[in-house]
Design a protein around this motif. Structure first.
Motif, PDB file in Angstrom:
ATOM      1  N   ASP A 304       0.862  -1.190   0.000  1.00  0.00           N
ATOM      2  CA  ASP A 304       0.000   0.000   0.000  1.00  0.00           C
ATOM      3  C   ASP A 304       0.898   1.240   0.000  1.00  0.00           C
ATOM      4  N   THR A 374      -6.980   5.428  -1.179  1.00  0.00           N
ATOM      5  CA  THR A 374      -6.719   4.065  -0.714  1.00  0.00           C
ATOM      6  C   THR A 374      -7.939   3.188  -0.944  1.00  0.00           C
ATOM      7  N   VAL A 376      -8.320  -0.635  -0.305  1.00  0.00           N
ATOM      8  CA  VAL A 376      -7.717  -1.894   0.142  1.00  0.00           C
ATOM      9  C   VAL A 376      -8.410  -3.084  -0.519  1.00  0.00           C
ATOM     10  N   THR A 401      -0.041  -2.926   4.699  1.00  0.00           N
ATOM     11  CA  THR A 401      -1.025  -1.849   4.655  1.00  0.00           C
ATOM     12  C   THR A 401      -1.441  -1.474   6.067  1.00  0.00           C
ATOM     13  N   GLY A 403      -4.799  -0.898   6.338  1.00  0.00           N
ATOM     14  CA  GLY A 403      -6.175  -1.385   6.281  1.00  0.00           C
ATOM     15  C   GLY A 403      -7.239  -0.307   6.299  1.00  0.00           C
ATOM     16  N   SER A 405      -9.269   2.219   4.162  1.00  0.00           N
ATOM     17  CA  SER A 405      -9.659   2.664   2.821  1.00  0.00           C
ATOM     18  C   SER A 405     -10.262   4.056   2.883  1.00  0.00           C
ATOM     19  N   SER A 433       1.132  -4.906   9.566  1.00  0.00           N
ATOM     20  CA  SER A 433       0.797  -3.516   9.848  1.00  0.00           C
ATOM     21  C   SER A 433       1.644  -3.017  11.004  1.00  0.00           C
TER      22      SER A 433
END
Length: 598
Positions: A304, A374, A376, A401, A403, A405, A433
């Motif tokens: 990401d 973003t 995801v 990422t 997580g 969005s 993460s």
């Protein structure tokens, strides 16, 4: 004189005044109701303090040591070199002089007809044993200890004294393995007859020096098989083996055991209050597992690089991903994906790990820049659904990422249900993460329900080591698609319900609870090896004979069960089922004093 008289008079008047005041106050009365109404100062009440444990800390698997693989390889290389110093030379000499002793013939015991072979009542057979002899030692006689008459004789075999160091780990040349002087004994196998149109004897599959099916030898009796040494190289351990009717063409091949390739440790914590107890099964591949081939698989690293990832975090993501390429198995295939509002993959499909492909991957990762919205779900769902178009070939997705969005936003439960629904079954998702702003609920259950786990670190500086350790210890897959079977009601209290694959550098841990009436654990574990053959592991343990676990085991079991119930709550949309699951989750959290953040 006048001053002293004045001071004396003042003192007398002051005492008289105080006496009159005290007499007046003693005769006064105060109403009781007014006294009760007066405010009184009370000591502040202390709020009770309850120490709780975060569910995520208990459910998190132990981080593997980054040096585990290196240490195993170094140890194996050292042992191999030491063995080659003496054993190979001795073996060549013995073969040249025709001094190699053939292994002892095994013995067979008749265990019954048809189903009787499944429940034999014979005593346990003695395991096979190699002949051993004491380790050879270099003998030296000190010249000063000789009598004068011997010292006077000039001898050419006298050499200067040398200080000797006994190193027991070295494999000195020897005709037999080191140990007490014992004779060799062969294995004992229990055999039976399977009824059918043409019942025949056959050789149990898997018995042989190599782990390949032995050629059928129909029509030969047991004496002939023994005389020809068909079972001489077997590694029997006294276990009961049901012989297949090799004349039945439609009979499937039985599973091959992998008991010799793993070490199994069962620890138990007794529940003295309610009866029964808790157990943990730890299955660790040992050195013998090196003879199992690696199962081919694919690895996909998804990064990401949207604006929700700050500069320092993206720098860590890129640095960790570049270094992680060196930890992938060279026999596998891989690909790299970067995403923000849409995904972009480096190669059109998975490619082998070559110098050129790795160089292209490193350049691609280094050129990822922060920017864009973003998505995801859009960054991962196409690759889960497409998979690698081979249901028998595992695919590991490493998702880097937070997580969170900013477009195409789904509720956590909807997001996870959609991904689970499109997973063809061979995809494992492992989110990684860092920091306090990650969507832990989404990432935790995205990994848990897709045969993986969310590896989260609060401090960004530990992110790289976490990723490298995990990928390095999951590069050698030896048994895939593990499933288990347990005898009795214990199976209802075993977690996790869906097991991950078995990797060479990883310990598989299974937690369970047994009731007051349970005395024995009978466990069967099965999966597939690199050749596609079914492998199984069967063992039984008396709970009272197992090692005592730490007092943390009940909490670990409860955390595993709570995580399972939370995952079931995520998957269901039925309000009644969700209500019942919530009640059970709250009950377990209160009974075991576990904090549930979801």
């Amino acid at each position: 004189m006048k001053l002293s008289r004045y001071m004396l008079i003042s003192l007398v008047l002051s005492l008289a005044l105080h006496l009159l005041l005290m007499l007046f106050l003693s005769r006064m009365t105060f109403p009781t109701s007014r006294l009760a109404a007066l405010p009184t100062e009370e000591a502040p009440k202390r709020a009770p303090t309850i120490q709780t444990i975060d569910l995520r800390d208990l459910a998190k698997p132990k981080p593997p040591s980054p040096n585990t693989k290196l240490n195993r390889q170094a140890t194996a290389e050292i042992k191999t070199e030491l063995a080659e110093i003496g054993e190979q030379a001795v073996k060549e000499i013995l073969q040249k002089e025709n001094l190699v002793i053939p292994p002892p013939l095994p013995s067979l015991r008749f265990a019954g007809v048809d189903k009787a072979i499944l429940t034999p009542k014979l005593p346990n057979a003695e395991p096979p044993r190699q002949a051993t002899a004491p380790r050879p030692k270099i003998m030296a006689i000190d010249f000063n200890d000789l009598p004068p008459a011997r010292q006077a004789v000039r001898r050419d075999d006298i050499i200067p004294g040398v200080e000797r160091i006994d190193v027991p780990d070295l494999h000195l040349p020897s005709l037999l393995p080191h140990g007490p002087l014992t004779a060799a004994t062969g294995a004992t196998y229990d055999v039976g007859i399977k009824l059918g149109p043409n019942p025949k004897f056959g050789i149990p599959e898997g018995i042989g020096e190599e782990d390949t099916p032995s050629p059928p030898t129909p029509g030969k009796d047991l004496a002939t098989l023994l005389k020809e040494g068909a079972l001489a190289a077997g590694s029997g351990n006294g276990k009961d083996i049901a012989l297949n009717n090799l004349g039945d063409a439609g009979l499937k091949q039985p599973p091959k055991p992998f008991d010799a390739f793993v070490d199994v440790v069962v620890t138990v914590w007794e529940d003295k209050k309610n009866g029964g107890g808790y157990f943990k099964i730890a299955i660790t591949p040992n050195r013998e597992s090196d003879s199992l081939h690696d199962i081919p698989k694919d690895s996909l690293i998804i990064i990401d690089h949207s604006t929700s990832i700050d500069v320092n975090k993206l720098r860590q993501f890129k640095s960790a991903a570049v270094d992680a390429l060196s930890y992938l198995n060279r026999q596998d295939r891989f690909n790299i994906v970067g995403f923000n509002e849409k995904p972009d993959q480096l190669f059109p499909d998975f490619v082998p790990l070559t110098d050129d492909s790795l160089a292209a991957a490193r350049a691609y990762i280094r050129n990822l820049y922060r920017g864009g919205m973003t998505d995801v779900f859009g960054g991962i769902s196409p690759f889960v659904q497409k998979s690698n178009r081979n249901a028998q070939r595992p695919l590991n997705i490493f998702l880097l990422t937070d997580g969170k969005s900013t477009i195409n936003i789904y509720r956590e439960d909807d997001f996870i249900r959609r991904i689970v629904g499109m997973n063809p079954g061979n995809v494992s998702i492992c989110p990684f993460s860092a920091g306090q702003d990650a969507n832990r609920q989404l990432l935790d259950f995205l990994g848990y329900l897709n045969r993986g786990y969310n590896f989260h670190v609060p401090d960004l500086k530990h992110f790289k080591n976490q990723l490298l350790s995990y990928i390095g210890n999951h590069s050698n897959l030896i048994i895939s698609d593990l499933q288990y079977m347990v005898e009795g009601q214990v199976g209802n209290e075993i977690f996790p319900r869906r097991l991950p694959h078995l990797y060479r550098q990883e310990t598989l841990e299974i937690f369970g609870r047994y009731g007051p009436q349970d005395t024995e654990l009978v466990f069967t574990l099965a999966g597939r090896d690199a050749e596609g053959s079914v492998r199984d592991l069967v063992f039984r343990r008396q709970y009272q004979d197992c090692q005592t676990a730490s007092e943390e085991l009940p909490l670990q079991w409860a955390a595993k069960k709570i995580f399972y119930l939370l995952a079931q709550r995520t998957l269901t949309e039925n309000p009644q089922e969700r209500f019942q699951l919530n009640q059970e989750i709250q009950r377990l959290g209160q009974n075991y004093n576990i904090y549930i953040p979801y």
